[in-house]
Each structure stands twice: as structure tokens, then as C-alpha cells.
Design a protein around this motif. Structure first.
Motif, PDB file in Angstrom:
ATOM      1  N   VAL A  97      29.752   5.918 -17.999  1.00  0.00           N
ATOM      2  CA  VAL A  97      30.571   7.203 -17.867  1.00  0.00           C
ATOM      3  C   VAL A  97      30.388   8.243 -19.066  1.00  0.00           C
ATOM      4  O   VAL A  97      30.176   8.160 -20.176  1.00  0.00           O
ATOM      5  N   ARG A  98      29.817   9.333 -18.439  1.00  0.00           N
ATOM      6  CA  ARG A  98      29.419  10.402 -19.043  1.00  0.00           C
ATOM      7  C   ARG A  98      30.513  11.294 -19.401  1.00  0.00           C
ATOM      8  O   ARG A  98      31.005  12.002 -18.540  1.00  0.00           O
ATOM      9  N   ILE A  99      30.680  11.678 -20.752  1.00  0.00           N
ATOM     10  CA  ILE A  99      31.756  12.417 -21.288  1.00  0.00           C
ATOM     11  C   ILE A  99      31.308  13.977 -21.442  1.00  0.00           C
ATOM     12  O   ILE A  99      30.358  14.212 -22.000  1.00  0.00           O
ATOM     13  N   SER A 100      32.115  14.781 -20.880  1.00  0.00           N
ATOM     14  CA  SER A 100      31.697  16.222 -21.042  1.00  0.00           C
ATOM     15  C   SER A 100      31.881  16.652 -22.665  1.00  0.00           C
ATOM     16  O   SER A 100      32.611  16.123 -23.275  1.00  0.00           O
ATOM     17  N   SER A 101      31.285  17.923 -23.103  1.00  0.00           N
ATOM     18  CA  SER A 101      31.020  18.057 -24.325  1.00  0.00           C
ATOM     19  C   SER A 101      32.488  18.377 -25.037  1.00  0.00           C
ATOM     20  O   SER A 101      32.838  18.266 -26.045  1.00  0.00           O
ATOM     21  N   SER A 102      33.395  19.143 -24.127  1.00  0.00           N
ATOM     22  CA  SER A 102      34.827  19.358 -24.513  1.00  0.00           C
ATOM     23  C   SER A 102      35.842  18.043 -24.165  1.00  0.00           C
ATOM     24  O   SER A 102      36.960  18.208 -24.441  1.00  0.00           O
ATOM     25  N   PHE A 103      35.154  17.002 -23.768  1.00  0.00           N
ATOM     26  CA  PHE A 103      36.091  15.640 -23.470  1.00  0.00           C
ATOM     27  C   PHE A 103      37.021  15.901 -22.367  1.00  0.00           C
ATOM     28  O   PHE A 103      38.123  15.263 -22.364  1.00  0.00           O
ATOM     29  N   SER A 104      36.953  16.929 -21.752  1.00  0.00           N
ATOM     30  CA  SER A 104      37.900  17.130 -20.646  1.00  0.00           C
ATOM     31  C   SER A 104      37.747  16.624 -19.421  1.00  0.00           C
ATOM     32  O   SER A 104      38.537  16.779 -18.388  1.00  0.00           O
ATOM     33  N   SER A 105      36.384  15.926 -19.142  1.00  0.00           N
ATOM     34  CA  SER A 105      36.264  15.311 -18.008  1.00  0.00           C
ATOM     35  C   SER A 105      35.213  14.691 -18.256  1.00  0.00           C
ATOM     36  O   SER A 105      34.602  14.376 -19.146  1.00  0.00           O
ATOM     37  N   ALA A 106      34.846  13.664 -16.923  1.00  0.00           N
ATOM     38  CA  ALA A 106      33.820  12.713 -17.236  1.00  0.00           C
ATOM     39  C   ALA A 106      33.136  12.398 -15.749  1.00  0.00           C
ATOM     40  O   ALA A 106      33.763  12.712 -14.904  1.00  0.00           O
ATOM     41  N   THR A 107      32.018  11.789 -15.976  1.00  0.00           N
ATOM     42  CA  THR A 107      31.352  11.496 -14.484  1.00  0.00           C
ATOM     43  C   THR A 107      30.815  10.211 -14.552  1.00  0.00           C
ATOM     44  O   THR A 107      29.946   9.972 -15.629  1.00  0.00           O
ATOM     45  N   ALA A 108      31.152   9.246 -13.867  1.00  0.00           N
ATOM     46  CA  ALA A 108      30.591   7.840 -13.833  1.00  0.00           C
ATOM     47  C   ALA A 108      29.544   7.721 -12.916  1.00  0.00           C
ATOM     48  O   ALA A 108      29.537   8.213 -11.714  1.00  0.00           O
ATOM     49  N   ASP A 109      28.119   6.919 -13.188  1.00  0.00           N
ATOM     50  CA  ASP A 109      27.180   6.905 -12.526  1.00  0.00           C
ATOM     51  C   ASP A 109      27.481   6.236 -11.221  1.00  0.00           C
ATOM     52  O   ASP A 109      27.026   6.516 -10.022  1.00  0.00           O
ATOM     53  N   SER A 110      28.214   5.109 -11.413  1.00  0.00           N
ATOM     54  CA  SER A 110      28.829   4.135 -10.229  1.00  0.00           C
ATOM     55  C   SER A 110      30.114   3.737 -10.486  1.00  0.00           C
ATOM     56  O   SER A 110      30.689   3.620 -11.858  1.00  0.00           O
ATOM     57  N   ALA A 111      30.670   3.272  -9.572  1.00  0.00           N
ATOM     58  CA  ALA A 111      32.028   2.551  -9.587  1.00  0.00           C
ATOM     59  C   ALA A 111      32.391   1.485  -8.623  1.00  0.00           C
ATOM     60  O   ALA A 111      31.852   1.867  -7.368  1.00  0.00           O
ATOM     61  N   THR A 112      33.157   0.590  -8.661  1.00  0.00           N
ATOM     62  CA  THR A 112      33.636  -0.417  -7.743  1.00  0.00           C
ATOM     63  C   THR A 112      34.998  -0.721  -8.055  1.00  0.00           C
ATOM     64  O   THR A 112      35.594  -0.508  -9.058  1.00  0.00           O
ATOM     65  N   GLY A 113      35.858  -1.061  -7.020  1.00  0.00           N
ATOM     66  CA  GLY A 113      37.165  -1.146  -7.214  1.00  0.00           C
ATOM     67  C   GLY A 113      37.618  -2.217  -5.893  1.00  0.00           C
ATOM     68  O   GLY A 113      37.174  -2.313  -4.944  1.00  0.00           O
ATOM     69  N   SER A 114      38.834  -2.734  -6.148  1.00  0.00           N
ATOM     70  CA  SER A 114      39.559  -3.473  -5.217  1.00  0.00           C
ATOM     71  C   SER A 114      41.058  -3.465  -5.161  1.00  0.00           C
ATOM     72  O   SER A 114      41.677  -2.878  -6.471  1.00  0.00           O
ATOM     73  N   ALA A 115      41.699  -3.547  -4.110  1.00  0.00           N
ATOM     74  CA  ALA A 115      43.196  -3.373  -4.137  1.00  0.00           C
ATOM     75  C   ALA A 115      43.607  -4.651  -3.139  1.00  0.00           C
ATOM     76  O   ALA A 115      42.981  -4.901  -2.281  1.00  0.00           O
ATOM     77  N   HIS A 116      44.667  -5.043  -3.548  1.00  0.00           N
ATOM     78  CA  HIS A 116      45.292  -6.280  -2.921  1.00  0.00           C
ATOM     79  C   HIS A 116      46.818  -5.819  -2.474  1.00  0.00           C
ATOM     80  O   HIS A 116      47.524  -5.258  -3.327  1.00  0.00           O
ATOM     81  N   ILE A 117      46.983  -5.976  -0.954  1.00  0.00           N
ATOM     82  CA  ILE A 117      48.472  -5.882  -0.386  1.00  0.00           C
ATOM     83  C   ILE A 117      48.800  -7.266   0.047  1.00  0.00           C
ATOM     84  O   ILE A 117      48.308  -7.821   1.155  1.00  0.00           O
ATOM     85  N   SER A 118      50.138  -7.826  -0.283  1.00  0.00           N
ATOM     86  CA  SER A 118      50.537  -8.995  -0.038  1.00  0.00           C
ATOM     87  C   SER A 118      51.250  -8.819   1.563  1.00  0.00           C
ATOM     88  O   SER A 118      51.514  -7.802   1.779  1.00  0.00           O
TER      89      SER A 118
END
Length: 231
Positions: A97-118
């Protein structure tokens, strides 16, 4: 020798103090990030945020975090038609996760995630008298759920496929509706059984990847590259 011992002790003490300061800064950063996520997404509970890698202060100085993990429990989303559905668990992992110089935003090279609904929460979203359960996969491998119950005094039993549409929408659609020749019956059934939920607010660069069903519920995976995160 005594001077050497004193020097070693000083370095050990300084090291301990650095670690303590590093962990304190890490705790404060994780807490602040969790509060920002809670307020920006309108959550009722505070999410879990873990910033991995050591030392943290060195990562901040270099404006790049190795890995950030986020976990949210009990997220409620709109299921359409005035109905809501509860997402039992939502997890995301952001890498480099690369943070901007002002720390107001960031960019992640990659991301993974999951969600579960019962299935219990899907049944609640369908309304009184309707039960949603596990049905395995159809012949093409798509996940399915079985819907049973009573509607307007008549028994109901049908299967619904669960698919991803356009990378941002989860769709449940009944394959067929018993008694569909009865005037307006199919429409009334589909109002209770069909769901099409567009997941709003995904950061730029992220999309829903695939959906699977198991004995516990529906599992959705999310992937992304060059994911942009607002501050």
C-alpha cells in the motif's frame, strides 16, 4: 569490558523503547483507520484493522505499508425491493500500500477479499415463510440455493442460481417457478426469492471475482489491482 557492557545495555534499552514506540504508533494508526472506515461507510460496529510488517515507523517513513488486513462483521446491505441482507463476515487484504505524500490517499498494488452470507440471513431477507438452503451446483458448476416454504397458502419449492454480474452485482434468480401459470403468481414469488444486489462503494480497481455456495451459505471473493483508497 565494563564500557562494552554498558554500551550493550544502552542499545538494548533503546531497542526496547523503539519497539514500544513502534507498537504504540501502530496501535494508534490501526485505531484511526478503523474509525475512518466506520464513519465513511456508515457502519454500526468498528471494523478490525491490522497493519502487518515490522517496523511500522520505517514503513510510514517510506510511505509504503507491506500489508493491511480489514475485517467487518454484521454489515447490512440493501437487497432491493425494500429488503436488506446481512453480510456475516467481510474480509479484505491489501498488499504493498503506497501512501500519498499528504497521507490523504493510498494505492494498493493488489487486493483480495471475501464475504460470507449465511442461509439464515438470506431466509430473513426473503421474508416470513420462506427458507433458503444449500443446493450444491448445477450442471455448469454454478452455485445454487434451494428455496422452500409457504406463500399465500401454497407450498413453494424451487432452485435459484447465484451468479456475479458485471463484476459488481450478486444475483439470485429462480430457475423456474412452480405454478407459474397462475396469474401474477410468478411475479409474487420472484419478489420474495429473486435478489440482485449491486455492491456500491468498491474502491477503483476492485471487482467481485466469483461466488460459491456451501453448506454454510454464499461465499463471494473479491480481487483488485492498483486499488485506489480515499483518505
Amino acid at each position: 569490558m565494563r564500557a562494552l557492557r554498558i554500551t550493550l545495555i544502552v542499545f538494548v534499552v533503546l531497542g526496547v523503547l523503539f519497539v514500544a514506540a513502534d507498537r504504540l504508533a501502530l496501535y494508534m494508526a490501526e485505531s484511526e483507520a478503523a474509525d475512518k472506515i466506520k464513519s465513511s461507510q456508515g457502519l454500526t460496529s468498528t471494523p478490525d484493522v491490522s497493519i502487518n510488517g515490522f517496523p511500522f515507523l520505517t514503513q510510514v517513513a517510506g510511505k509504503e505499508l507491506d500489508e493491511v488486513e480489514i475485517g467487518v462483521d454484521g454489515l447490512t446491505t440493501d437487497a432491493g425491493g425494500g429488503r436488506t441482507v446481512r453480510v456475516t463476515k467481510l474480509d479484505a487484504k491489501l498488499h504493498n500500500v503506497r501512501i500519498s505524500s499528504s497521507f490523504s490517499s493510498a494505492t494498493a498494488d493488489s487486493a483480495t477479499g471475501s464475504a460470507h452470507i449465511s442461509y439464515a440471513d438470506l431466509s430473513t431477507a426473503a421474508g416470513q415463510g420462506i427458507t433458503v438452503g444449500y443446493a450444491g451446483a448445477d450442471e455448469s458448476g454454478r452455485g445454487r440455493v434451494k428455496i422452500t416454504g409457504q406463500l399465500m397458502g401454497l407450498s413453494l419449492s424451487t432452485y435459484s442460481t447465484v451468479t456475479i454480474v458485471n463484476g459488481d452485482t450478486i444475483k439470485l434468480h429462480a430457475e423456474s417457478v412452480p405454478g407459474s401459470k397462475i396469474p401474477q403468481w410468478e411475479q409474487k414469488v420472484r419478489q420474495r426469492t429473486d435478489m440482485e444486489r449491486k455492491i456500491d462503494g468498491l474502491p477503483a480497481g476492485m471487482k467481485l471475482d466469483k461466488v460459491e455456495t456451501d453448506e454454510e451459505g454464499i461465499n463471494v471473493s473479491v480481487v483488485g489491482k492498483n486499488v485506489e483508497l480515499a483518505g
